[in-house]
Design an enzyme around this catalytic site. Sequence first.
Site, short mmCIF file in Angstrom:
data_model
loop_
_atom_site.label_atom_id
_atom_site.label_comp_id
_atom_site.label_asym_id
_atom_site.label_seq_id
_atom_site.Cartn_x
_atom_site.Cartn_y
_atom_site.Cartn_z
N SER A 141 44.44 45.03 41.87
CA SER A 141 43.55 45.34 40.76
C SER A 141 43.58 46.82 40.44
O SER A 141 44.00 47.65 41.23
CB SER A 141 42.12 44.90 41.08
OG SER A 141 41.46 45.92 41.78
N LYS A 142 43.11 47.10 39.26
CA LYS A 142 43.10 48.49 38.79
C LYS A 142 42.20 49.36 39.65
O LYS A 142 42.32 50.57 39.64
CB LYS A 142 42.65 48.53 37.34
CG LYS A 142 43.64 47.83 36.42
CD LYS A 142 43.15 47.74 34.99
CE LYS A 142 44.14 46.91 34.17
NZ LYS A 142 43.69 46.59 32.84
N ARG A 143 41.30 48.72 40.34
CA ARG A 143 40.36 49.47 41.16
C ARG A 143 41.06 50.25 42.27
O ARG A 143 40.54 51.24 42.77
CB ARG A 143 39.32 48.52 41.76
CG ARG A 143 37.99 49.18 41.88
CD ARG A 143 36.85 48.30 42.33
NE ARG A 143 37.19 47.02 42.86
CZ ARG A 143 36.72 45.89 42.37
NH1 ARG A 143 35.91 45.91 41.35
NH2 ARG A 143 37.05 44.75 42.91
N HIS B 102 44.98 48.90 30.03
CA HIS B 102 46.43 48.75 30.02
C HIS B 102 46.83 47.36 30.49
O HIS B 102 46.04 46.65 31.11
CB HIS B 102 47.06 49.79 30.95
CG HIS B 102 46.94 51.19 30.44
ND1 HIS B 102 47.44 51.58 29.22
CD2 HIS B 102 46.36 52.30 30.98
CE1 HIS B 102 47.19 52.86 29.04
NE2 HIS B 102 46.53 53.32 30.08
#
Length: 594
Positions: free
Chosen positions: A277-279, A25
């Site tokens: 971050s996506k993390r 995304h």
Amino acid sequence: MHPQAPADPPPGLIVTRFAPSPTGHLHIGGARTALFCWAYAKRTGGRFIIRIEDTDQARSSEASARGILEDLAWLGIDWDEGPELTVRRQGKEARIGGDPRRVGPWFQSQRLDGYNAVAGDMLDRGLAYAAFDTPEQLAAMRRAAESAKQTFRYHPAPDQIPSPELQRRRIAAGEPHVVRFRAPDGPVRVTDRVLGEVRFDAGEVDDFVLRKADGFPTYHFGVVLDDQAMGVTHVLRGQEHLMNTPRHVALQHALGYRVPVFAHMPLIFNDQGAKMSKRERDQAARAAVKKAAITSPPHVPHDHPTHTGAAPALDPDAFAAWIADPKRQLDSDALDRLASAMGLALPEVSVHDFRKAGYLPEVITNFLALLGWNPGTKSDDGKDLERFDMAYLAERFDLDRLGKTNARFDRVKLASFNQATLGGMSSARFADRLRLWASTHRPDMLERLGDRFAFAAAAAQPRCKVLSDAPAVLAFALTDDDALALDPKAVAKNLAAPAGPEPGAPTGADLLPPARQQLAQLEPFAPEAIDAWAAAFVQARSVPLGKLAGALRVAVTGAAVSPGLGHTLACLGRASALRRIDRCIAHAGAHQAP
RNA sequence: GGCCCUGUCGUCUAGCCUGGUCUAGGACACCUCCCUUUCACGGAGGCGACACGGGUUCGAAUCCCGUCAGGGUCACCA
């Protein structure tokens, strides 16, 4: 189109670009980059282009590319040139993108011939060379450098590089190889509009890879060639790219290309003070799973609106592996399923997440613009201007007011902006927005509320930070009459206790039967009429309004907290409200019976 | 660790370039009060910062140096 053909833009035309890689995304940081590129092009009457950097064959996907384009369009960040996308806006179809200057295609995977032509040319001119090291060999070299406490740089002396003839022979023999840039020996100077002059010493740029073994260009090669070919004049990007810049500049010098103006923007931080971050979503979910001591993937409850079937939120093996390895990431859909199965709200990181949570696009872009940029202007009330729209940005954005310091992404402030915007709308407009959101995320809400939706929206409006708060605010109206549970504390306080200090004062429960009778006749059954009736009712009986409101509130919502009485009853509808009052009267009677 | 960037209220920032008008302004959060049938909304007020040390100067948040702290980056990912 041949990328090496210098494509000088018309003098004075400013061209910016946003070049995402389609591997998931659209990240909120990427959205800010796109926003600033967009704003700068608009401000200067230039062009803003989108290019898709899909040179990682393993991770890129077309679905991701499409999702990114849709999210950009949703935010109102339209591109002048780039992949074409048709979207619906205000009931009409709008086309975004195109290629009026004939500098496409926009997917790097479709531009391989151009990269290969330049790579071949560089090989011929000795600007680049073929390298045959295996990944294992490279890893060993890195380990060796590390144990010698040295920084690993791939930069062999000229006599260490295989001769051109030998390179050609090995290539002809079909040996896997990469093409490496022969890095210059001198220092590289980068001029940045935000950071000023940044000097990199000789040797800092190593012989980085231009073309991978699979024949695809690396990021560095693709960027430099395409920016040249597409006439990009200004490169706005996050500061994490600063160390890439000397590579790009060195390449541009070697190739005789224009060097664009660089502007490296400050990073967007998370609550831990590191790059967002996506993390984080994985970490939040993993922490919740561990806290709940769950050992197998949970199922989405059957009565949950997001329930899609009997399958667990994700595969048990994948789940176990994910729990065990803190570095592992779940794909975004699996993470969403897991979160909804556990009733978790994960921190939003991508535009998709914010959209789903019910943030408004105009609020997101406003808030994002403030992360790293500031208009430096007062508004009419003499306070610093903070709230502005896309048109303002398109008119006022400039590079000079970009900041240098990293900004923490303050979710609370974003929520506050969103709430202010939601609350400031006309109730009709709010209802439209809520309906639109619910139609994709909570269609059950629309079904159940039916023609009482407007009442419900009015009740929810001042109580929503995000649109997804509405279901919780309206939870009492989304349950079956029979399933409503009465909070014992609320019952004791609002129904059982007498209305006043004087002996013989009626209890809240005493007010219910006459109120029920009158409500059955009241016309119209709408918020204003109900509130007016309530005022008259309590005046006639000389009881405080709170007594009546409290009693009815508990009766119809089961709780001591709800929107105003009129709205609460109205969004239930007369039939449901009366049923609930009856049920409550029966309940109270059962308690008072000896 | 090497290289690079940055340091103003808890957070985002204005002010810094062009020293004095800064007893440092605004927003979010927090606290108090008002409004009020609960919750929320709304209104008024309050708390709260120039990282530290040295210089330059009549005068430094603003200029210079150092220290410390934080971050980014070191792939055949982008």
